[in-house]
Design a protein around this motif. Structure first.
Motif, PDB file in Angstrom:
ATOM      1  N   ALA A   1     -37.422   9.861  14.523  1.00 16.12           N
ATOM      2  CA  ALA A   1     -36.916  10.746  15.567  1.00 16.12           C
ATOM      3  C   ALA A   1     -35.482  11.105  15.227  1.00 16.12           C
ATOM      4  CB  ALA A   1     -36.993  10.070  16.934  1.00 16.12           C
ATOM      5  N   VAL A   2     -35.148  12.420  15.244  1.00 19.62           N
ATOM      6  CA  VAL A   2     -33.816  12.889  14.884  1.00 19.62           C
ATOM      7  C   VAL A   2     -33.318  13.827  15.971  1.00 19.62           C
ATOM      8  CG1 VAL A   2     -32.419  14.128  13.205  1.00 19.62           C
ATOM      9  CG2 VAL A   2     -34.278  12.653  12.422  1.00 19.62           C
ATOM     10  N   LEU A   3     -32.109  13.528  16.486  1.00 21.22           N
ATOM     11  CA  LEU A   3     -31.468  14.387  17.474  1.00 21.22           C
ATOM     12  C   LEU A   3     -30.389  15.196  16.768  1.00 21.22           C
ATOM     13  CD1 LEU A   3     -30.964  15.269  20.411  1.00 21.22           C
ATOM     14  CD2 LEU A   3     -29.383  13.341  20.630  1.00 21.22           C
ATOM     15  N   VAL A   4     -30.605  16.543  16.687  1.00 29.23           N
ATOM     16  CA  VAL A   4     -29.605  17.449  16.113  1.00 29.23           C
ATOM     17  C   VAL A   4     -28.753  17.923  17.279  1.00 29.23           C
ATOM     18  CG1 VAL A   4     -29.204  19.500  14.733  1.00 29.23           C
ATOM     19  CG2 VAL A   4     -31.268  18.130  14.353  1.00 29.23           C
ATOM     20  N   SER A   5     -27.484  17.515  17.313  1.00 22.50           N
ATOM     21  CA  SER A   5     -26.694  17.685  18.532  1.00 22.50           C
ATOM     22  C   SER A   5     -25.307  18.227  18.230  1.00 22.50           C
ATOM     23  CB  SER A   5     -26.561  16.334  19.251  1.00 22.50           C
ATOM     24  OG  SER A   5     -25.654  16.417  20.307  1.00 22.50           O
ATOM     25  N   LEU A   6     -24.850  19.110  19.156  1.00 18.48           N
ATOM     26  CA  LEU A   6     -23.457  19.547  19.183  1.00 18.48           C
ATOM     27  C   LEU A   6     -22.735  18.996  20.397  1.00 18.48           C
ATOM     28  CD1 LEU A   6     -23.831  23.256  18.031  1.00 18.48           C
ATOM     29  CD2 LEU A   6     -22.705  21.414  16.786  1.00 18.48           C
ATOM     30  N   LEU A   7     -23.389  18.053  21.104  1.00 26.02           N
ATOM     31  CA  LEU A   7     -22.761  17.421  22.258  1.00 26.02           C
ATOM     32  C   LEU A   7     -21.678  16.455  21.807  1.00 26.02           C
ATOM     33  CD1 LEU A   7     -25.986  16.586  24.321  1.00 26.02           C
ATOM     34  CD2 LEU A   7     -24.621  18.686  24.374  1.00 26.02           C
ATOM     35  N   GLU A   8     -20.783  16.113  22.725  1.00 26.62           N
ATOM     36  CA  GLU A   8     -19.671  15.183  22.434  1.00 26.62           C
ATOM     37  C   GLU A   8     -18.939  15.626  21.171  1.00 26.62           C
ATOM     38  OE1 GLU A   8     -20.445  10.931  23.230  1.00 26.62           O
ATOM     39  OE2 GLU A   8     -22.549  11.540  23.470  1.00 26.62           O
ATOM     40  N   ALA A   9     -18.420  16.854  21.230  1.00 22.43           N
ATOM     41  CA  ALA A   9     -17.806  17.466  20.045  1.00 22.43           C
ATOM     42  C   ALA A   9     -16.588  16.703  19.554  1.00 22.43           C
ATOM     43  CB  ALA A   9     -17.422  18.917  20.355  1.00 22.43           C
ATOM     44  N   ASP A  10     -15.921  15.966  20.429  1.00 22.68           N
ATOM     45  CA  ASP A  10     -14.710  15.240  20.033  1.00 22.68           C
ATOM     46  C   ASP A  10     -14.994  13.803  19.610  1.00 22.68           C
ATOM     47  OD1 ASP A  10     -13.241  17.500  20.673  1.00 22.68           O
ATOM     48  OD2 ASP A  10     -12.941  16.864  22.756  1.00 22.68           O
ATOM     49  N   SER A  11     -16.238  13.388  19.553  1.00 21.62           N
ATOM     50  CA  SER A  11     -16.573  12.002  19.212  1.00 21.62           C
ATOM     51  C   SER A  11     -16.416  11.761  17.712  1.00 21.62           C
ATOM     52  CB  SER A  11     -18.014  11.692  19.636  1.00 21.62           C
ATOM     53  OG  SER A  11     -18.396  10.417  19.179  1.00 21.62           O
ATOM     54  N   GLU A  12     -15.568  10.783  17.339  1.00 23.93           N
ATOM     55  CA  GLU A  12     -15.384  10.450  15.921  1.00 23.93           C
ATOM     56  C   GLU A  12     -16.645   9.830  15.334  1.00 23.93           C
ATOM     57  OE1 GLU A  12     -12.010   7.985  15.437  1.00 23.93           O
ATOM     58  OE2 GLU A  12     -10.570   9.473  16.190  1.00 23.93           O
ATOM     59  N   LEU A  13     -17.424   9.139  16.182  1.00 21.97           N
ATOM     60  CA  LEU A  13     -18.651   8.499  15.704  1.00 21.97           C
ATOM     61  C   LEU A  13     -19.646   9.538  15.223  1.00 21.97           C
ATOM     62  CD1 LEU A  13     -20.552   6.070  15.379  1.00 21.97           C
ATOM     63  CD2 LEU A  13     -21.201   6.377  17.784  1.00 21.97           C
ATOM     64  N   TYR A  14     -19.939  10.536  16.071  1.00 21.10           N
ATOM     65  CA  TYR A  14     -20.958  11.522  15.714  1.00 21.10           C
ATOM     66  C   TYR A  14     -20.437  12.562  14.715  1.00 21.10           C
ATOM     67  CZ  TYR A  14     -23.499   9.482  19.602  1.00 21.10           C
ATOM     68  OH  TYR A  14     -24.148   8.609  20.432  1.00 21.10           O
ATOM     69  N   ASN A  15     -19.116  12.746  14.647  1.00 17.77           N
ATOM     70  CA  ASN A  15     -18.554  13.700  13.692  1.00 17.77           C
ATOM     71  C   ASN A  15     -18.438  13.110  12.293  1.00 17.77           C
ATOM     72  OD1 ASN A  15     -18.295  15.678  15.653  1.00 17.77           O
ATOM     73  ND2 ASN A  15     -16.190  15.094  16.193  1.00 17.77           N
ATOM     74  N   ALA A  16     -18.607  11.777  12.155  1.00 17.69           N
ATOM     75  CA  ALA A  16     -18.433  11.125  10.846  1.00 17.69           C
ATOM     76  C   ALA A  16     -19.599  11.392   9.909  1.00 17.69           C
ATOM     77  CB  ALA A  16     -18.247   9.625  11.030  1.00 17.69           C
ATOM     78  N   GLY A  17     -20.786  11.707  10.442  1.00 16.72           N
ATOM     79  CA  GLY A  17     -21.949  11.932   9.581  1.00 16.72           C
ATOM     80  C   GLY A  17     -23.227  11.538  10.292  1.00 16.72           C
ATOM     81  N   ILE A  18     -24.176  10.975   9.526  1.00 16.91           N
ATOM     82  CA  ILE A  18     -25.459  10.551  10.088  1.00 16.91           C
ATOM     83  C   ILE A  18     -25.256   9.229  10.834  1.00 16.91           C
ATOM     84  CG2 ILE A  18     -27.809   9.855   9.526  1.00 16.91           C
ATOM     85  CD1 ILE A  18     -27.603  11.678   7.055  1.00 16.91           C
ATOM     86  N   VAL A  19     -25.691   9.188  12.113  1.00 16.96           N
ATOM     87  CA  VAL A  19     -25.502   7.994  12.943  1.00 16.96           C
ATOM     88  C   VAL A  19     -26.871   7.363  13.200  1.00 16.96           C
ATOM     89  CG1 VAL A  19     -24.641   7.086  15.124  1.00 16.96           C
ATOM     90  CG2 VAL A  19     -23.494   9.034  14.034  1.00 16.96           C
ATOM     91  N   ASP A  20     -27.011   6.103  12.784  1.00 13.07           N
ATOM     92  CA  ASP A  20     -28.255   5.359  12.987  1.00 13.07           C
ATOM     93  C   ASP A  20     -28.201   4.666  14.346  1.00 13.07           C
ATOM     94  OD1 ASP A  20     -30.488   3.819  12.914  1.00 13.07           O
ATOM     95  OD2 ASP A  20     -29.995   2.731  11.090  1.00 13.07           O
ATOM     96  N   VAL A  21     -29.121   5.042  15.247  1.00  7.52           N
ATOM     97  CA  VAL A  21     -29.174   4.418  16.573  1.00  7.52           C
ATOM     98  C   VAL A  21     -30.459   3.599  16.716  1.00  7.52           C
ATOM     99  CG1 VAL A  21     -27.703   6.108  17.718  1.00  7.52           C
ATOM    100  CG2 VAL A  21     -30.152   6.549  17.545  1.00  7.52           C
ATOM    101  N   SER A  22     -30.932   3.038  15.611  1.00  4.91           N
ATOM    102  CA  SER A  22     -32.157   2.228  15.649  1.00  4.91           C
ATOM    103  C   SER A  22     -31.989   0.965  16.464  1.00  4.91           C
ATOM    104  CB  SER A  22     -32.583   1.870  14.219  1.00  4.91           C
ATOM    105  OG  SER A  22     -32.847   3.032  13.471  1.00  4.91           O
TER     106      SER A  22
END
Length: 452
Positions: A294-315
């Motif tokens: 499952a992959v969420l392609v998101s532009l939400l939380e535009a100022d988040s350093e976590l999601y702006n860093a690259g691929i985020v594993d939320v397993s």
């Protein structure tokens, strides 16, 4: 009666035997005591005389020994004095000899030292000349090396200056290119901001979906010729995702499947959503549609350093789930696809191993079923036999019941024997092709051995 005359007065008087005996005993005891005292005194006098004599003899002997020791001591003293004089004379002679030898050695050492000094001076003169020559030669080599190093340093300085100019030129070009790229990005950002301002919330989300679909279609023919990437239109379970990606391997098995969800919103939206608000629904859609990832392609939380860093594993929240920005859409598919290709060979080997394991399991199940049936019949027979024996032992009236039990046990034994006789390798390997192949191979080997 006895008559006794007194020695003093001369009177004679008579005494009986008992009195006479007492007088005799008295006289005898007194005489005996006197004699004892006399003997004791004589012994004492003799003992004192013997002690005095022994002391006198010991003193005489001791005086003689002392005189002999004094004489011996005088002799030893004289001998020691003579020995001292002899040793002193020998020591004096040895001292004179050693002093003579020392004077001779001193003279010899002085001569040897003088000779050695002369040789050392000649060696020093020779080494000094050699050192001066080597020093002159070393100075020449150092001067040549310094000249060469100076040339190299000058060359390096020239190269460094040239490289510095080239780096400055490259840096200038990079800065100009970055400035152009930033300008282009600013123009693009302004365009998207303007576009977002003109669109509704639904249109903003659809724009992101169209962007991802366009990016995929650009590479579909080259990178994903056999892949399926379409919108999820099945809402039979109440919800549906945005897109489903599926790709099959050459053998027809599924290589990779991904459930995609695209999320975006206007900048001026009052209630801002978070990415984690959509994790639960995305995981549910993935499971219901049978997708592996499952992959969420998101532009939400535009100022988040976590999601702006690259691929985020939320397993850690939901199994096999990732959150990415749109620029990582194609790289994410490529990464999961490469991982799936690497795991495909292992999956195929695992499938073969499982197939073999199932064959062996079927064979074991058939064998265990036969054993259970045979054991059940044997157990029933044993129980019936025991019942028959008990009934025979109890009463004659139970003979009919015993006969029935014996007949029943005989029938069970016959059935068990029939099943045992009917058992064959062909039946055992009916649902186990792997075991059938092994038995056929053994038969062929035995046949070839017989021919040999």
């Amino acid at each position: 009666m006895q008559q006794i005359k007194c020695p003093k007065c001369g009177e004679v008087f008579q005494v009986d035997e008992a009195g006479y005996a007492a007088i005799v005993k008295q006289v005898r005891d007194k005489e005996f005591q006197k004699e004892v005292e006399k003997q004791e005194k004589a012994l004492t006098d003799a003992k004192e005389s013997a002690v005095k004599l022994a002391v006198s003899e010991a003193e005489t002997k001791k005086e003689g020994e002392i005189a002999a020791l004094k004489q011996k001591l005088a002799v030893l003293t004289a001998e020691r004095e003579a020995e001292k004089q002899r040793i002193a004379a020998e020591a004096e002679a040895e001292k004179n000899r050693l002093e003579a030898e020392r004077d001779a050695e001193r003279i010899r050492l002085a001569a040897a030292q003088e000779k050695l000094l002369s040789e050392k001076e000649r060696e020093i003169e020779r080494l000094s000349g050699k050192l001066e020559a080597e020093q002159r030669e070393a100075e020449t080599r150092i001067a040549a090396a310094l000249s060469e190093k100076n040339s190299e340093i000058q060359k390096l300085r020239n190269d460094l200056a040239l490289e510095k100019k080239e780096n400055e030129l490259k840096e200038k070009n990079i800065q100009e290119r970055h400035a152009q790229e930033l300008k282009s990005k600013d123009v693009q950002i302004d365009f998207y901001k303007d576009l977002k301002a003109k669109q509704s919330t639904k249109m903003v989300g659809e724009t992101l979906e169209q962007h991802c679909e366009t990016e995929f279609n650009k590479l579909r023919a080259v990178a994903f010729p056999g892949a399926y990437f379409e919108k999820d239109n099945d809402a039979s379970s109440g919800t549906k995702g945005d897109y489903i990606f599926r790709e099959t391997a050459e053998d027809g098995s599924e290589l990779l499947s991904i459930m995609f969800e695209m999320k975006n919103e206007l900048d001026e939206t009052e209630k801002k959503h978070k990415n984690e608000d959509f994790f639960k629904k995305l995981d549910k859609d993935r499971r219901e549609k049978g997708c592996e990832y499952a992959v969420l392609v998101s532009l939400l939380e535009a100022d988040s350093e976590l999601y702006n860093a690259g691929i985020v594993d939320v397993s850690y929240r939901y199994e096999k789930m990732y959150v990415i920005r749109p620029q990582f859409f194609i790289p994410m598919i490529s990464l999961l696809r490469n991982a799936a290709k690497n795991a495909l060979s292992y999956k195929q080997q695992l499938a073969v191993a499982r197939s073999q394991s199932i064959d062996i399991t079927n064979f074991e199940n058939e064998m265990n079923a036969f054993k259970d049936k045979f054991g059940r019949n044997y157990r029933l027979a044993s129980e019936k036999f025991q019942t028959a024996i008990d009934e025979i032992d109890k009463t004659i009236d139970h003979l009919q019941k015993t006969k029935a039990a014996l007949l029943s046990s005989e029938n069970n034994l016959r059935l068990a024997n029939d099943k045992a006789q009917d058992l064959s390798i062909k039946k055992l390997t009916k649902n186990s092709p792997t075991m059938r192949e092994r038995f056929e191979a053994l038969s062929r080997e035995e046949y070839s051995d017989g021919e040999d």
